[in-house]
Design an enzyme around this catalytic site. Structure first.
Site, short mmCIF file in Angstrom:
data_model
loop_
_atom_site.label_atom_id
_atom_site.label_comp_id
_atom_site.label_asym_id
_atom_site.label_seq_id
_atom_site.Cartn_x
_atom_site.Cartn_y
_atom_site.Cartn_z
N PRO A 191 0.78 -1.25 0.00
CG PRO A 191 -0.10 -1.05 2.14
CD PRO A 191 0.62 -2.01 1.25
N GLY A 230 -3.12 5.24 3.74
CA GLY A 230 -2.71 4.27 4.75
C GLY A 230 -1.22 3.95 4.65
CG ASP A 255 0.90 1.71 -11.74
OD1 ASP A 255 1.19 2.12 -12.86
OD2 ASP A 255 0.09 0.80 -11.52
N GLY A 282 0.99 -0.65 -7.04
CA GLY A 282 0.55 -0.54 -5.65
C GLY A 282 -0.26 -1.77 -5.25
N GLY A 283 -0.17 -2.14 -3.99
CA GLY A 283 -0.99 -3.24 -3.47
C GLY A 283 -0.67 -4.55 -4.14
CG ASP A 284 -2.25 -8.92 -5.43
OD1 ASP A 284 -1.46 -9.76 -4.96
OD2 ASP A 284 -2.88 -9.11 -6.50
CE LYS A 337 4.77 12.97 -11.71
NZ LYS A 337 5.86 12.40 -10.90
CG MET A 355 -10.17 2.77 -6.97
SD MET A 355 -10.06 2.04 -8.61
CE MET A 355 -10.74 0.43 -8.29
N1 SAH Z 1 -3.99 -2.98 -6.54
C1 SAH Z 1 -4.24 -2.08 -5.42
C2 SAH Z 1 -5.53 -1.31 -5.59
C3 SAH Z 1 -5.56 -0.43 -6.82
S1 SAH Z 1 -7.01 0.53 -6.92
C4 SAH Z 1 -4.21 -2.88 -4.12
O1 SAH Z 1 -4.28 -4.11 -4.13
O2 SAH Z 1 -4.10 -2.24 -3.07
C5 SAH Z 1 -6.50 1.99 -6.07
C6 SAH Z 1 -7.23 2.11 -4.75
O3 SAH Z 1 -6.55 1.37 -3.74
C7 SAH Z 1 -7.30 3.50 -4.20
O4 SAH Z 1 -8.33 4.25 -4.79
C8 SAH Z 1 -7.58 3.23 -2.74
O5 SAH Z 1 -8.93 2.85 -2.55
C9 SAH Z 1 -6.73 2.01 -2.50
N2 SAH Z 1 -5.39 2.32 -1.94
C10 SAH Z 1 -4.22 1.96 -2.45
N3 SAH Z 1 -3.20 2.36 -1.65
C11 SAH Z 1 -3.77 2.99 -0.60
C12 SAH Z 1 -3.28 3.63 0.57
N4 SAH Z 1 -1.97 3.67 0.84
N5 SAH Z 1 -4.16 4.18 1.43
C13 SAH Z 1 -5.49 4.13 1.20
N6 SAH Z 1 -6.01 3.55 0.10
C14 SAH Z 1 -5.18 2.98 -0.79
#
Ligand code: SAH
Length: 253
Positions: free
Chosen positions: A19, A208, A42, A95-97, A64, A179
């Protein structure tokens, strides 16, 4: 084939970066970043992780990139393939997964169709980690036996929405909305219309894991108003577990 296997020249690795706090990357994700010749990054990927890249590595911020004759996703797919065909070790850092609202499979398919070897390093999804960073477990024994992760990118009732809000309202699971900041009022309204208890605890956790993490907590009927000024990215959690939402979670721990 293990996730810690060395990167091959001419291949792509899709790395889920967690995250945003580099500490929440996986060991395999970090190893891939260290070996990459080129990284396509990203804007929600962990910026701190780029410090692990080799000194000569090329870092491309694909968020960008100017919009060209192609949609951005097609352009990213094209870049992945071009760099791989030039014999580079390519890391796609997200970001994230990458498979949770991350378009990861689109990139896997594009690489596969182009004959470019591709593998996936899963990441810590914000769907679970961002609530946790605010002290909220998405499940809790005796309280809730599941969680539903939805995209709030399109509002309820929108022609492109395929979500069944009546079913979500009645599911008995924790709801985790990604989102969803812009459409939060419409989403909470749909849940209330379909009978969800207006006093159900809810929390919005923005940025977060970042130094400016922000947590807003309110009952379902008030959360959209209470979180009106919150800047994305943010995760919304709706359910009894949201009662534990706390700004100061990390300090208290
Ligand atoms: N693939 C990502 C999600 C991509 S969609 C995952 O698995 O986390 C992007 C959304 O993820 C954002 O709109 C928000 O809802 C959430 N998100 C990602 N990073 C975040 C963070 N650090 N804090 C809060 N929300 C986050």
């Amino acid at each position: 084939m293990g996730t810690l296997e060395a990167l091959s020249p001419g291949a792509v690795v899709l790395v889920g970066g967690g995250p945003g706090d580099a500490g929440l990357m996986t060991v395999a994700g970090r190893a891939a970043v260290e070996q990459a010749d080129v990284l396509l990054v990203d804007h929600l990927a962990p910026a701190g992780a780029l410090e692990w890249a080799a000194p000569g590595a090329e870092i491309v911020d694909v968020s960008k990139m100017p919009r060209g004759p192609f949609t951005p996703q097609e352009r990213i797919n094209e870049l992945l393939i071009t760099h791989a065909r030039a014999g580079r070790r390519v890391v796609r850092l997200k970001g994230g997964d990458g498979f949770v609202f991350g378009r990861g499979m689109e990139e896997v398919i594009a690489c596969t169709e182009a004959g470019v070897p591709v593998r996936v390093v899963p990441g810590v999804s914000s769907a679970i980690a961002v609530p946790a960073l605010a002290g909220v477990p998405v499940t809790h024994r005796g309280l809730v036996q599941g969680f539903s992760v939805i995209s709030g990118h399109v509002p309820p009732g929108h022609p492109q929405s395929s979500l069944d809000y009546a079913a979500l309202a009645a599911s008995g699971t924790t709801l985790v909305v990604l989102m969803g900041v812009a459409n939060l009022a419409a989403i909470t309204e749909a849940l209330l219309v379909h009978g969800m208890d207006a006093t159900t605890p809810a929390a919005v956790v923005a940025r977060g894991g970042h130094p400016d993490q922000e947590v807003v907590q309110a009952p379902l009927r008030d959360i959209a108003r209470a979180a009106g000024a919150v800047r994305p990215p943010a995760v919304t959690v709706i359910g009894e577990v949201a009662r534990w939402a706390s700004e100061a979670f990390e300090e208290e721990a």
